[in-house]
Enzyme design. Structure first.
Site, short mmCIF file in Angstrom:
data_model
loop_
_atom_site.label_atom_id
_atom_site.label_comp_id
_atom_site.label_asym_id
_atom_site.label_seq_id
_atom_site.Cartn_x
_atom_site.Cartn_y
_atom_site.Cartn_z
N HIS A 293 64.09 39.63 4.03
CA HIS A 293 63.18 40.55 4.73
C HIS A 293 61.73 40.17 4.45
O HIS A 293 61.43 39.30 3.63
CB HIS A 293 63.44 41.99 4.30
N CYS B 222 66.33 40.50 -3.44
CA CYS B 222 66.34 40.05 -2.04
C CYS B 222 65.59 38.74 -1.87
O CYS B 222 64.91 38.25 -2.77
CB CYS B 222 65.74 41.13 -1.15
#
Length: 394
Positions: free
Chosen positions: A321, A339
């Protein structure tokens, strides 16, 4: 001159658990000479058929069989209360017809039989209602176009104890004879799950169909009966891989084996729960802008952010992301909460390029371990032999 006796109604009676049709209608008779026994009337012997299921609470889960006492069966039609028919075959001696599918629970059936000499008969029965019904969820959905790593995946509402029997009724067809296997596991949700993956990544353009012909199959103790069939289909998109190197802090998009773009990124902080998972994972969904909260993945109150261009990779909360707040570490160090973070323009570009089912291949020493098969679509981290061993039919 040949004449045919008018067909008379038949009686349905129970005999040792078998529905017996007294079927004079199943005999095509000829007569007419004045000296025939019975004063010129037809005197052909009565012919009968039997159906193995009868009454209003017949046992489901087995095939329907129709047997002719004399002569040969020409055709048998078994129709359920919804208008669907059970296909079947007649035995070599012409005496018995057996359905290819089993009788489903809680269903009414009408049997219509025709003998080779033109007689007909009919019988009705119904199966007992199921005590419990099992349902399932299929992925991907119908008419999907997916990346080269997307498996067929089924999650069941209730436990499946009769795994081998269920697996026998899951029919996968491909446009190019792709070799693959089913593998059973416990889903991240705690439910039973079975996936079908190829030996290698799918070839682009492959068309895949799954027919789960489960109506009438018992999933076993505590699971209940399946009372319908399911199906889905998908087409495999272009050959595209996202290569993530935690050591060099780079993300590369490869298309047909060629590098399209090289992007700086920052992975999970090494040495603890915030580290990223490594291995071959699969893009599960493109979720856009979402609220990410650390307590939902067991990291306390470390963060609570609205995050753009979110691409889910695992059920445990690993995404790729946009992470503009971490810009100083991109291309230099792994300092995220697990992430794969990128600058916003780069994340937007990746988001627009990738497709659900594209593999993200994560390598590097800063990982906390290899993604488990049930944590998303992690089955690609098993060898082909180990994956085949998870089939209930091996």
């Amino acid at each position: 001159m040949t004449r045919t006796r008018p067909r008379s109604p038949f009686r349905t009676a129970a005999l040792a658990g078998t529905a017996v049709l007294a079927a004079a209608a199943l005999t095509a008779c000829s007569g007419g000479s004045g000296d025939a026994k019975g004063g010129g009337k037809d005197t052909a012997p009565e012919t009968r058929i039997s159906v193995n299921l009868s009454g209003s609470r017949a046992k489901a889960g087995g095939p329907v069989t129709v047997t002719l006492a004399e002569g040969r069966l020409q055709r048998v039609t078994v129709t359920d209360s919804k208008g669907a028919t059970l296909g079947g075959t007649v035995s070599a001696d012409g005496r018995t017809w057996t359905s290819a599918r089993v009788a489903a629970p809680g269903t009414g059936y009408t049997v219509e039989a025709r003998s080779a000499d033109g007689g007909t008969a009919r019988a009705d029965f119904a199966t007992a209602a199921p005590d419990r019904v099992n349902k399932l969820t299929l992925a991907p959905g119908r008419n999907s176009t997916v990346g080269i790593a997307h498996p067929l995946s089924i999650v069941f509402d209730h436990p499946v104890r009769n795994r081998a029997e269920v697996e026998k009724h899951l029919k996968v067809t491909t446009s190019n004879g792709t070799v693959g296997s089913w593998g059973w596991m416990e889903d991240w949700s705690g439910k039973d799950r079975v996936d079908w993956r190829p030996k290698e990544y799918w070839k682009p353009g492959t068309k895949v169909t799954l027919k789960a012909e489960l109506n009438g199959v018992d999933s076993g103790r505590g699971g209940g009966w399946f009372v319908r069939d399911y199906s889905t289909d998908m087409t495999i998109g272009r050959n595209q891989v996202v290569a993530v190197d935690l050591d060099s802090h780079r993300l590369k998009l490869l298309r047909d084996g060629r590098e399209v773009r090289d992007i700086p990124m920052s992975g999970g902080t090494p040495g603890g729960d915030k580290a990223s998972w490594s291995g071959r994972t699969v893009l599960m969904s493109k979720e856009g802008t979402i609220n990410m909260r650390s307590e939902t993945v067991g990291l306390g109150d470390a963060y609570d952010k609205m995050v753009d261009y979110s691409m889910r990779l695992t059920w445990s909360g690993m995404y790729a992301h946009a992470a503009p707040w971490n810009a100083r570490h991109m291309g230099n160090a792994n300092r995220s909460s697990g992430c794969i973070g990128m600058d916003t323009p780069d994340a937007r570009w990746v988001y627009e390029q990738v497709r659900v089912g594209d593999p993200f291949e994560v390598t590097g020493g800063d990982a906390k371990g290899t993604q488990a098969p049930n944590n998303g679509y992690g089955e690609w981290n098993l060898s082909w032999a180990d994956w085949q061993a998870k089939s209930a039919l091996r």
